[in-house]
Design an enzyme around this catalytic site. Structure first.
Site, short mmCIF file in Angstrom:
data_model
loop_
_atom_site.label_atom_id
_atom_site.label_comp_id
_atom_site.label_asym_id
_atom_site.label_seq_id
_atom_site.Cartn_x
_atom_site.Cartn_y
_atom_site.Cartn_z
N LEU A 151 42.98 0.16 3.22
CA LEU A 151 43.19 -0.02 1.78
C LEU A 151 42.17 -1.01 1.22
O LEU A 151 41.65 -0.81 0.11
CB LEU A 151 44.61 -0.51 1.50
CG LEU A 151 44.94 -0.77 0.02
CD1 LEU A 151 44.66 0.46 -0.84
CD2 LEU A 151 46.40 -1.21 -0.13
N ASP B 177 40.48 -16.65 8.28
CA ASP B 177 41.50 -16.24 9.23
C ASP B 177 42.87 -16.60 8.66
O ASP B 177 43.24 -17.77 8.60
CB ASP B 177 41.27 -16.96 10.57
CG ASP B 177 42.26 -16.52 11.64
OD1 ASP B 177 43.15 -15.69 11.34
OD2 ASP B 177 42.16 -17.02 12.78
N ASN C 117 45.68 -8.38 -0.25
CA ASN C 117 45.86 -7.10 0.41
C ASN C 117 46.08 -7.21 1.92
O ASN C 117 46.73 -6.35 2.52
CB ASN C 117 44.63 -6.23 0.13
CG ASN C 117 44.48 -5.08 1.09
OD1 ASN C 117 45.20 -4.09 1.03
ND2 ASN C 117 43.53 -5.22 2.03
N TYR D 167 58.23 -6.99 10.37
CA TYR D 167 57.28 -6.67 9.31
C TYR D 167 58.00 -6.57 7.97
O TYR D 167 57.53 -7.13 6.96
CB TYR D 167 56.58 -5.34 9.63
CG TYR D 167 55.61 -4.88 8.58
CD1 TYR D 167 54.37 -5.49 8.45
CD2 TYR D 167 55.93 -3.83 7.71
CE1 TYR D 167 53.46 -5.08 7.48
CE2 TYR D 167 55.03 -3.41 6.74
CZ TYR D 167 53.81 -4.03 6.63
OH TYR D 167 52.91 -3.61 5.66
N LYS E 180 57.41 -8.85 4.62
CA LYS E 180 57.11 -8.28 3.31
C LYS E 180 58.17 -8.69 2.28
O LYS E 180 57.86 -8.87 1.09
CB LYS E 180 57.00 -6.76 3.40
CG LYS E 180 55.68 -6.28 3.99
CD LYS E 180 54.50 -6.71 3.13
CE LYS E 180 53.18 -6.11 3.61
NZ LYS E 180 52.04 -6.49 2.73
N SER F 131 45.87 3.76 8.01
CA SER F 131 45.12 2.50 8.05
C SER F 131 45.23 1.88 9.43
O SER F 131 46.05 2.27 10.26
CB SER F 131 45.64 1.52 6.99
OG SER F 131 46.82 0.88 7.42
#
Length: 348
Positions: A20, A72, A104, A205, A209, A244
């Site tokens: 992306l 990083d 992103n 994950y 998010k 991705s």
């Protein structure tokens, strides 16, 4: 080529070498006036390995002033150092104010837990903590009138989103993705040895998010209360499922689907349903561009969260003010932010 004085702003894209990320840069370059009047700063962990980004930039118009920056996100020191250097450059007039800050970059590991040198679970640090530090520090360099912050979210942040059942039921039997900041930060939640295979990593994950979406909400509220920064708009984007490199730490079967089948099927699916589950990176990059330059900003103090081009309500946990404040406070302690580290008045 426009001089630094003539340029309208700076665009920062993190994770610019990913699927992306490189598509977002491609979209920026395709908008000739935008590329000519804005400086592009594209961050990657290792510049030597940023082959996808370099390929895209090889086709950049001569008028586009740009740099590849190493940062990083798994290192608090690296993020702090990069933000401080950028602030000095903007203050000195070497760079115009930041018009669009596109957060992103993301990290996902379904097989194991990796801890950063700072002592935090890597998924949580990259997807949440690094963004909190970077945003708070860079606010002093944002275009206070037109600046926009866009954070890439995910349907995985919402435990009640039915899209989470695509390919399994990772949240079955779970009613929360927020056991507390400490549990998430220290890798004590949804451990690989707790059973469930890749489900454990998917939950981590999703929780990271969720924290990112909580950050969007909390940042929007606090900016809205700051008389000097209230015109800076905050947007979130659910980009759908795309092909991705974030899946490189997934099992072989998922890699075959994401990297093999999706590039072939996604364009057809986008044509049939532009905001459907599966999308191309090109489509999602267009959605990022839309939020940065086309969409009317939300009311002050409010977040606009989009699923493609559709506005979407965030999860019940993301809208929980007590949980958001708990996470915000824990993050401040983790990054050891001092008053001089941000211009946000109500940062504590």
């Amino acid at each position: 080529m426009a001089s630094s004085e003539e340029r309208k702003g700076t665009i920062i894209v993190t994770g610019a070498n990913g699927g992306l990320g490189s598509a977002i840069v491609t979209k920026i370059l395709s908008e000739r006036e935008l590329a000519a009047t804005h400086s592009g700063l594209y961050t990657v962990r290792k510049a030597a390995n940023a082959s996808a980004l370099k390929t895209v930039l090889n086709g950049a118009p001569q008028s586009h002033k740009h740099e590849i920056l190493e940062m990083d996100l798994g290192s608090i020191a690296s993020v702090r150092d990069t933000a401080a250097k950028l602030n000095r450059r903007v203050a000195a007039g070497d760079l115009p104010p930041i018009r669009a800050l596109i957060l992103n970059a993301a990290y996902q590991d379904s097989e194991e837990i990796k801890m950063s040198d700072d002592g935090y679970e890597m998924t949580w640090q990259v997807n949440y903590l690094a963004n909190q530090l970077l945003v708070l520090m860079l606010l002093q360099s944002m275009d206070a009138t037109h600046g926009r912050i866009v954070v890439i979210g995910s349907w995985s942040h919402d435990i009640d989103d039915k899209r989470n059942t695509n390919g399994g039921e990772p949240y079955k039997g779970w009613d929360s993705l927020y056991p507390g900041a400490e549990e998430l930060a220290k890798g004590g939640w949804s451990k690989p040895d707790s059973g469930g295979g890749w489900y454990t990593g998917y939950r981590r994950y999703g929780a990271s998010k969720l924290c990112a979406v909580m950050l969007m909400h909390e940042l929007a509220v606090r900016l809205g209360q700051d008389p000097d920064l209230s015109n800076i708009a905050v947007f979130g984007l659910d980009p759908g499922a795309m092909s991705s490199d974030i899946t490189r730490r997934r099992g072989l079967g998922m890699k075959v689907i994401i990297k093999g089948l999706m590039p072939v099927l996604a364009p057809i699916m986008v044509y049939a349903n532009p905001n459907g589950t599966f999308r191309t990176t090109r489509k999602s990059a267009q959605d990022v561009h839309r939020l940065c330059w086309e969409v009317t900003p939300p009311p002050k103090g409010k977040l606009l969260y989009a699923n493609g081009t559709d506005e979407l309500e965030t999860s019940r946990e993301a809208r929980d003010e007590e949980k958001r404040k708990d996470l915000w406070k824990y993050g401040l302690e983790a990054i050891q932010l001092k008053h001089e580290g941000t211009v946000l008045k109500n940062w504590q």
